[in-house]
Write an enzyme that holds these catalytic residues in place. Structure first.
Site, PDB file in Angstrom:
ATOM      1  N   ASN A 179       1.009  -1.274   0.176  1.00  0.00           N
ATOM      2  CA  ASN A 179      -0.184   0.189   0.230  1.00  0.00           C
ATOM      3  C   ASN A 179       0.677   1.281   0.090  1.00  0.00           C
ATOM      4  O   ASN A 179       0.624   2.290   0.842  1.00  0.00           O
ATOM      5  CB  ASN A 179      -0.980  -0.102   1.151  1.00  0.00           C
ATOM      6  N   ASN A 199      -3.160   0.299  -3.470  1.00  0.00           N
ATOM      7  CA  ASN A 199      -4.557   0.066  -3.440  1.00  0.00           C
ATOM      8  C   ASN A 199      -5.441   1.428  -4.292  1.00  0.00           C
ATOM      9  O   ASN A 199      -5.055   2.519  -4.115  1.00  0.00           O
ATOM     10  CB  ASN A 199      -4.858   0.277  -1.776  1.00  0.00           C
ATOM     11  N   HIS A 333     -11.868  -6.150   6.060  1.00  0.00           N
ATOM     12  CA  HIS A 333     -11.064  -7.098   6.584  1.00  0.00           C
ATOM     13  C   HIS A 333     -11.282  -7.445   7.937  1.00  0.00           C
ATOM     14  O   HIS A 333     -11.879  -6.855   8.844  1.00  0.00           O
ATOM     15  CB  HIS A 333      -9.628  -6.470   6.472  1.00  0.00           C
TER      16      HIS A 333
END
Ligand SMILES: *[C@@H]1O[C@H](CO)[C@@H](O)[C@H](O)[C@H]1NC(C)=O
Ligand SMILES: *[C@@H]1O[C@H](CO)[C@@H](O)[C@H](O)[C@H]1NC(C)=O
Ligand SMILES: *[C@@H]1O[C@H](CO)[C@@H](O)[C@H](O)[C@H]1NC(C)=O
Ligand SMILES: *[C@@H]1O[C@H](CO)[C@@H](O)[C@H](O)[C@H]1NC(C)=O
Ligand SMILES: *[C@@H]1O[C@H](CO)[C@@H](O)[C@H](O)[C@H]1NC(C)=O
Length: 359
Positions: A179, A199, A333
């Site tokens: 990321n 991302n 998540h």
């Protein structure tokens, strides 16, 4: 009276000395000092490994205090690698997912005229026309099946702050980062990078108007020199345009740094693999994705900066990231569940989690 006291204290002293002599004697003759030091922690390490092996994901969050007390000890236990178990993961992951051949879309595993199905919506697909085909690299970099001996996956948790893990990370054969994590403290996080993920929502929010103002992103990715940038262009439909723009901007301005796209088939297979192993979540974190890639490609996998809790091993507050305190999506998540899975693999000796300072 004084004589009486003196007699008693003499007797007491004699007894103390005898006990002392006995203990020292026993200590030197019958019990090897090293054994005294080692035996009990060894037992404790074994017990802890067994305990963490049988922890269920559903049991998180656990009692943080006893959890971290145990983890502190576990982190000091000598690490035991179980090659049988480690190879089992590698064989399974290779069979299900095949990072070697399929981690990202290439001109080898994709053909013109093909329709790429989206990872999260199999009814929608994108046609591979000339433009798309020309964006793909000829092949994956580790195609020739060469295995690496030690790989590091660097998660972004705040536990990396003051960890002094940088040198250890840099000494790995391959370093994966996630990321677009900034590298602004090499002592703690190292600097070597062989692959970096980004991302699409992070690009959309952080770099609006990318084509007109590419410099901020170009500056950011220059930290990884020429390590490829890996994007999930076909995870959700909104990801495609953003990923293509990033590809275009880098191709024009930093042609030596490639932009590659996750193969949605790889990610789907990987998701199902972890689901079969009992991991319930909407989407895997890129940390678990890259850890899985590393298990397939590398003999030894070391994870740094993987820690989804708000306090560290010593109960001190820890930021979400080592570079900021913006939390992850709790809806998407299930980081504590993933962590329990990784901890189980650490206890088995398949991978190695580093949660404390590096030596
Ligand atoms: C290593 O893992 C295998 C497979 O899970 C297990 O059967 C074996 O007992 C383990 N060996 C050690 C030394 O822990
Ligand atoms: C993985 O993919 C490569 C390239 O497509 C292929 O050559 C190889 O046989 C595949 N391996 C497995 C285990 O399917
Ligand atoms: C392929 O393997 C050779 C060693 O056999 C290695 O030097 C080379 O870097 C590898 N190529 C890639 C692209 O990984
Ligand atoms: C890191 O260490 C420095 C000094 O050694 C200290 O001032 C700072 O608070 C520490 N930061 C964290 C996040 O522990
Ligand atoms: C690293 O960079 C982030 C922003 O990119 C900044 O907030 C943070 O303070 C920096 N940390 C250090 C140690 O320089």
């Amino acid at each position: 009276m004084a004589v009486y006291l003196l007699k008693w204290s003499f007797l007491l002293m004699t007894i103390t000395m005898m006990v002392h002599t006995f203990v020292v004697f026993r200590g030197t003759i019958w019990l090897d000092r090293n054994e005294i030091i080692d035996t009990f922690p060894k037992l404790r390490c074994e017990k802890l490994r067994e305990k963490f092996l049988s922890t269920e994901e559903s049991k998180t969050p656990l009692n943080m205090k006893s959890f971290t007390d145990d983890l502190r000890v576990l982190m000091r236990c000598p690490h035991k690698t179980n090659i049988t178990q480690r190879e089992r993961y590698r064989v399974e992951l290779r069979a299900c997912c095949n990072a070697t051949g399929s981690l990202f879309l290439t001109r080898e595993n994709t053909f013109k005229g093909q329709r790429i199905k989206y990872e999260t919506n199999r009814k929608i697909s994108k046609l591979v026309d000339n433009t798309v085909f020309n964006m793909l690299p000829p092949t994956t970099p580790w195609k020739n099946g060469s295995r690496f001996s030690r790989c590091a996956v660097v998660g972004n948790s705040g536990i990396l702050r003051n960890s002094s893990c940088g040198a250890e990370i840099n000494s790995a054969d391959i370093v994966f980062r996630l990321n677009l994590a900034p590298i602004n403290n090499t002592r703690d996080v190292g600097e070597k990078t062989n692959l970096i993920t980004a991302n699409p929502s992070q690009i959309r929010i952080g770099y609006p108007d990318l084509e007109k103002r590419p410099k901020p992103l170009l500056d950011r990715v220059s930290a990884y020199s020429d390590a490829p940038l890996l994007l999930p262009a076909f995870a959700y439909t909104f990801c495609t345009d953003i990923s293509f723009k990033v590809h275009k901007v880098l191709r024009m301005n930093r042609p030596h740094q490639k932009v590659v796209f996750f193969n949605p088939e790889y990610l789907l297979q990987l998701f199902q693999y972890w689901q079969r192993r009992g991991l319930q979540e909407i989407r895997l974190t890129s940390g678990l994705m890259l850890a899985s890639v590393a298990i397939e490609l590398c003999d030894e996998v070391q994870l740094y900066g993987f820690w989804p809790f708000e306090t560290d091993l010593y109960g001190r507050p820890v930021t979400h990231h080592y570079y900021d305190d913006i939390g992850p999506s709790r809806r998407m998540h299930a980081m504590p569940k993933e962590f329990v899975q990784l901890l189980r693999m650490h206890s088995q000796g398949s991978i190695r989690l580093n949660l404390d300072r590096c030596q």
